[in-house]
Design a protein around this motif. Structure first.
Motif: not given
Ligand code: F6R
Length: 607
Positions: A204-233
């Motif tokens: 999955a690709y981070l979009e501009e301004g995204d950040w991701a919290i990654v654990t062995r169980e998966g990734a939570e993607f957030r946008d520049a405003d800290n909203n949880v967003v979906q980024r497809r694998f």
């Protein structure tokens, strides 16, 4: 434009980090380093120079942690020393960084005033201390990273590893690429899918301004405003590709020799070979309503744009302006909302080209991207993509991507010409036939390699070299000089042959090789006159032309490379081959590293 990687795995992370870094070395090779957690404690190993130095270090000081981050550097702030090598660390975390933090001076002063002691000359250490400071204020790792991201300006990507957190990596993207890979109970981060290919093809690709919290169980993607967003694998084609040299000494040699095949693939993408017609292209604007076309790119891709200008002007009778992206983006040129801008990029990540594309988009105008990496930022942002099917290009100097860019530019020019009614159906069939002949002509030209090596032998003792050409051979002269400079470090200039008498003719003497690119085209006679001017002044002429060119030139030649006979329109695609081989062999004869020339990087994600 460094390469960064992160692994949340189950076995030792360090060998896999190195494996990924090998695939990222095209992004820089000034230094490399890895960090892992061992029983929750941060351990780092770093080394100056290429990755093999890091491998030697790791053999003496193995790291055992199953979570880690890695980095291969192209130096921007601070010399390429071990001390400036990433990962950078504080007592709480380690970080790898690709890009530039523009406001680092202000942040550094602020942090220094708080008592932080900087151990390096880099801007990247800011990224470590800012987050450390937020952690010290009691924030969680995720909140600390988010707060820090809001303070850093510039174009960068980051991956953080935290002391005591053996199931957490945090990645962020702001202007530089970052991908997250999903494995089986493992997760990965990397600058591109190619780096992650040995471990997973689900990316999955981070979009501009995204950040991701990654654990062995998966990734939570957030946008520049800290909203949880979906980024497809998605399943990425890079997963199956291995970056191997095969029997070649360098990737560059392999990539030069792959050209008949990849040019063929690219031609087949645009041309219906059976019908000898162009396949339809989904234009983001109606070609009939266009008044002009702009082309924006950097380096060799810019040269492809310059050749494209000749073709679009000729086939579609549209005025074309070509810009280097680093100038275009800051010139604030007026953008015609009904116009079309073509962006050319192998990597699709070049910072200046990407910024220029954003500028065009912000001004409401339409774009086509000629790109090699289909998943890249430029490919994703443009309104339409005209792909080059060169496959991964690992050698720093662009070769097969360039000739495939030329094919894509030719197809776009022909498509515009047809859509605007400038070219007839018969013209289309004839020109498409000529384009379809290029892979065979390239294969024939590759057989000239032993003769090219002999010329390279002579070039290898030169201090300066001049390349001349007219028409579409003029941009190719620029490309010849660029390639020779970057690979052999010999000073070289490319000139329009007719421009010689307006200054550079003063350089002609018995020492400087003059390489003339002279395909048989309507301006070849003029080029002959220019060769005579050089000859009259005792210049050393090396002519690259068809079998009769030497005879017709009627001047003393130091060397002649007889190219196959061909129709001239798409000759740049074929004449690019001796230009590339010449630079490659000169560099090899001189003992230079043709795959990784000094000071360069493959993907230029800084401005
Ligand atoms: C030269 C070379 C560079 C690139 C330039 C643009 O051999 O490879 O000049 O052409 O850095 O890169 P892309 O095409 O990735 O935008």
């Amino acid at each position: 434009m460094c390469g960064i990687v992160g692994i949340l795995g189950n076995g030792a992370a360090a060998p896999r980090l190195v494996e990924a870094l090998k695939r990222l070395e095209y992004r820089g090779y000034d230094s490399a380093g890895v960090a892992t957690l061992e029983r929750g404690e941060l351990k780092r190993v770093r080394a100056e120079g290429k990755l093999r130095n890091l491998e030697t270090r790791l053999a003496d000081h193995p790291l055992h942690g199953a979570i880690g981050i890695g980095h291969t550097r192209w130096a921007t702030h601070g010399r390429p020393t071990e001390n400036n090598a990433h990962p950078h660390a504080s007592d709480r975390l380690a970080v790898v960084h690709n890009g530039i933090i523009e406001n680092f001076r202000t942040l550094r002063e602020e942090l220094a005033a708080k008592g932080y002691r900087f151990a390096t000359e880099t801007d990247s250490e800011i990224a470590a201390f800012l987050v450390t400071d937020e952690l010290a204020a009691g924030k969680s790792p995720a909140d600390a990273v988010y707060a820090s991201l809001r303070r850093m300006r510039g174009a960068f990507a980051l991956v953080y590893l935290f002391e005591g957190e053996d199931n957490l990596l945090i990645g962020a993207r702001q202007g530089a690429p970052l991908a997250v890979g999903q494995g089986d109970g493992e997760m990965f981060l990397g600058s591109d899918a190619l780096a992650l290919a040995p471990f997973t093809d689900r990316v999955a690709y981070l979009e501009e301004g995204d950040w991701a919290i990654v654990t062995r169980e998966g990734a939570e993607f957030r946008d520049a405003d800290n909203n949880v967003v979906q980024r497809r694998f998605v399943k990425t084609p890079a997963g199956g590709l291995l970056a191997e040299k095969g029997n070649y000494r360098h990737f560059m040699a392999k990539e030069i020799h792959e050209q008949p095949e990849v040019i063929g693939h690219t031609v087949a993408h645009y041309v219906d070979m059976g019908a000898q017609r162009l396949k339809p292209f989904d234009w983001p604007v109606d070609p009939k309503s266009l008044n002009r076309v702009s082309i924006v790119a950097c380096g060799t891709a810019h040269v492809a744009g310059l050749v494209g200008k000749y073709w679009i002007e000729r086939f579609a009778r549209l005025p074309v302006e070509v810009d280097v992206a680093s100038e275009y983006r800051y010139r604030e040129p007026p953008v015609d909302k009904d116009g079309l801008t073509i962006f050319v990029s192998q990597s699709g990540e070049t910072a200046d080209t990407l910024a220029s594309l954003r500028y065009v988009k912000d001004n409401g105008a339409r774009s086509v991207a000629v790109v090699n990496v289909a998943t890249s930022s430029i490919a994703r942002l443009a309104d339409a993509v005209a792909p080059t099917l060169a496959g991964p290009e690992i050698g720093v100097a662009s070769t097969k991507a360039f000739t495939c860019q030329l094919v894509a530019m030719a197809a776009l020019a022909l498509g515009l010409g047809r859509a605007r009614g400038v070219l007839s159906e018969a013209d289309e069939t004839r020109l498409v036939g000529e384009l379809a002949a290029t892979p065979g002509l390239v294969a024939e030209t590759l057989k000239l390699e032993p003769a090219v090596e002999k010329i390279a032998q002579k070039l290898s003792t030169a201090r300066d070299v001049l390349y001349l050409g007219r028409g579409t051979a003029y941009p190719l002269a620029l490309e010849g000089a660029l390639k020779l400079k970057e690979l052999s470090y010999i000073h070289a200039e490319g000139y329009a042959a007719g421009e010689l008498k307006h200054g550079p003719i003063a350089l002609i003497d018995a020492a400087m090789p003059v390489i003339v690119l002279g395909p048989r085209d309507p301006v070849f006679e003029k080029t002959i006159s220019n060769m005579q001017e050089v000859s009259a002044r005792g210049g050393r002429i090396f002519l690259i032309g068809d079998a009769h060119a030497a005879e017709e030139a009627a001047v003393t030649l130091e060397s002649f490379l007889p190219m196959p006979d061909m129709a001239s329109t798409f000759a740049p695609i074929v004449y690019a081959i001796p230009v590339q081989m010449l630079a490659y062999h000169t560099a090899v004869i001189m003992g230079k590293d043709a795959d990784q020339p000094r000071n360069l990087a493959k993907s230029v994600t800084v401005e």
